[in-house]
Write an enzyme that holds these catalytic residues in place. Structure first.
Site, PDB file in Angstrom:
ATOM      1  N   CYS A 146     -10.235  38.582  32.218  1.00 22.97           N
ATOM      2  CA  CYS A 146      -9.385  39.764  32.419  1.00 22.97           C
ATOM      3  C   CYS A 146      -8.725  40.609  31.353  1.00 22.97           C
ATOM      4  CB  CYS A 146      -8.197  39.537  32.885  1.00 22.97           C
ATOM      5  SG  CYS A 146      -7.662  37.211  32.941  1.00 22.97           S
ATOM      6  N   HIS A 183      -1.896  43.105  33.935  1.00 24.90           N
ATOM      7  CA  HIS A 183      -1.832  43.009  32.727  1.00 24.90           C
ATOM      8  C   HIS A 183      -1.813  44.339  31.685  1.00 24.90           C
ATOM      9  CE1 HIS A 183      -2.516  38.884  33.502  1.00 24.90           C
ATOM     10  NE2 HIS A 183      -4.673  38.831  33.016  1.00 24.90           N
TER      11      HIS A 183
END
Ligand code: A2P
Length: 343
Positions: free
Chosen positions: A128, A241
């Site tokens: 990710c 994130h």
């Protein structure tokens, strides 16, 4: 043409996003098979206003399947992905199991869609943190090659899975009520805390997550010459994130150049106006599809350096969306042949 799709790990956080994104993007599906562990067999999940029963993942689960989206951890992928590929499915695997295999393409469609073509049954979806960083850096690298990257990540707990979300919720409540917490998922309390440890430590002092970012970035961008150092940090955020990225280019890269380059780049959006505190942050990025970039400024420590803040939804662009985009790319380029077995 329509395709028979299987989701391995359908009950997990990324699995649930697979289901949502396939529906939201109208992926041409003939059928969908939901798979998880024996614990979930018989459970029903909603797909496009239809309840579908979850099955246990077994070696026979992939008969007649054209595309198998995996997100059930490396062990399951290592075991079942070759079986799925053998039975004729193209596997798009979200685990770390196959990413660095030379015979497996590692793909971010905005960066290296052409690598899909040489797959031999398994295509890996990157980590990710890597995905969002390369979506932002690659268009810049194309016009002014990058020599060095230093990155610090601020990664949400959803990257770890359902149990980590539960742990953050429970511990947050316990701290607010003045109780002690007992960590299960992470080595220390994650609520109201910041932990510089994601995945296992390696002999050189880096973690495997940091190593993954470095190696995956080079593989995806076909740029083994880039020097890189990452520090990956878990923060008490549910979804999204964030990354502080320092990039050193071959020649000076001005913030205005970045705006111009990003105007024609897919998947990336600038949110950058200091006067009104406009910059991306995890809370706003959750549930969205873009990679957002803000705080774009020159690196005062190097004449060719640039600093930026990069944020994305780790479950969507960082995982499920990227995998579905790989499948869409195959459909678009006619690289996916539907199975003869009618479902
Ligand atoms: P299950 O819900 O049956 O345990 P997350 O990382 O978000 O927690 O999700 C992990 C996913 O991986 C879940 O869908 C989980 O299913 C699945 N999974 C775990 N173990 C297995 C297994 N042995 N076979 C297939 N799927 C598994």
């Amino acid at each position: 043409m329509e395709y028979n799709v299987a989701i391995v790990g359908a009950t997990g956080l990324v699995g649930q996003e697979f289901i949502k994104i396939l529906a939201q993007r109208n992926f041409p599906m003939k059928s969908i098979r939901l798979l998880a562990s024996d614990r979930s067999a018989g459970r029903k999940l909603w797909v496009n206003q239809q309840e579908i029963e979850v099955g246990e993942t077994t070696p026979d689960s992939f008969e007649g399947i054209d595309i198998a989206l995996f997100s059930a951890g490396s062990e399951i992928s290592r075991h079942y992905a070759p079986l799925a590929a053998k039975s004729g499915a193209v596997v798009i695997d979200n685990s770390a199991a196959w990413r660095m295999e030379p015979s497996v393409p590692l793909v971010v469609p905005e960066v290296n869609p052409e690598d899909i073509e040489w797959h031999s049954g398994i295509i890996a979806n990157p980590n990710c943190s890597t995905i969002q960083m390369v979506v932002a850096l690659y268009p810049l690298h194309k016009v002014n090659p990058i020599k060095r990257i230093v990155v610090s990540t601020y990664q949400s707990v959803s990257g770890t899975g359902v149990a980590a979300i539960e742990e953050l919720n429970v511990q947050s409540k316990q701290v607010l009520e003045g109780q002690n917490t007992i960590p299960h998922v992470y080595p220390h309390q994650i609520a109201f805390n910041v932990l510089p440890e994601i995945d296992v430590f390696l002999d050189d002092g880096y973690t495997r997550e940091e190593w993954k970012m470095e190696e995956e970035t080079k593989k995806i961008m076909h740029a083994g010459e880039i020097a890189m150092s990452a520090t990956c940090v878990r923060v008490p955020v549910l979804i999204g994130h964030s990354e502080a990225v320092w990039a050193e280019f071959s020649s000076p890269m001005m913030p205005d150049d970045v705006e111009r380059v990003f105007a024609g780049a897919p998947g990336v959006k600038i949110l950058d106006d200091n006067a009104i505190s406009l910059y991306p942050h995890a809370w706003m990025a959750a549930g969205t599809d873009e990679v957002f970039v803000g705080r774009i400024r020159r690196d005062t420590s190097h004449p060719n350096g640039l600093v930026m803040w990069v944020v994305a939804d780790n479950l969507r662009k960082g995982a499920a969306l990227n995998a579905v985009q790989i499948a869409e790319e195959m459909v678009k380029r006619d690289w996916l042949k539907p199975s003869e077995v009618a479902k």
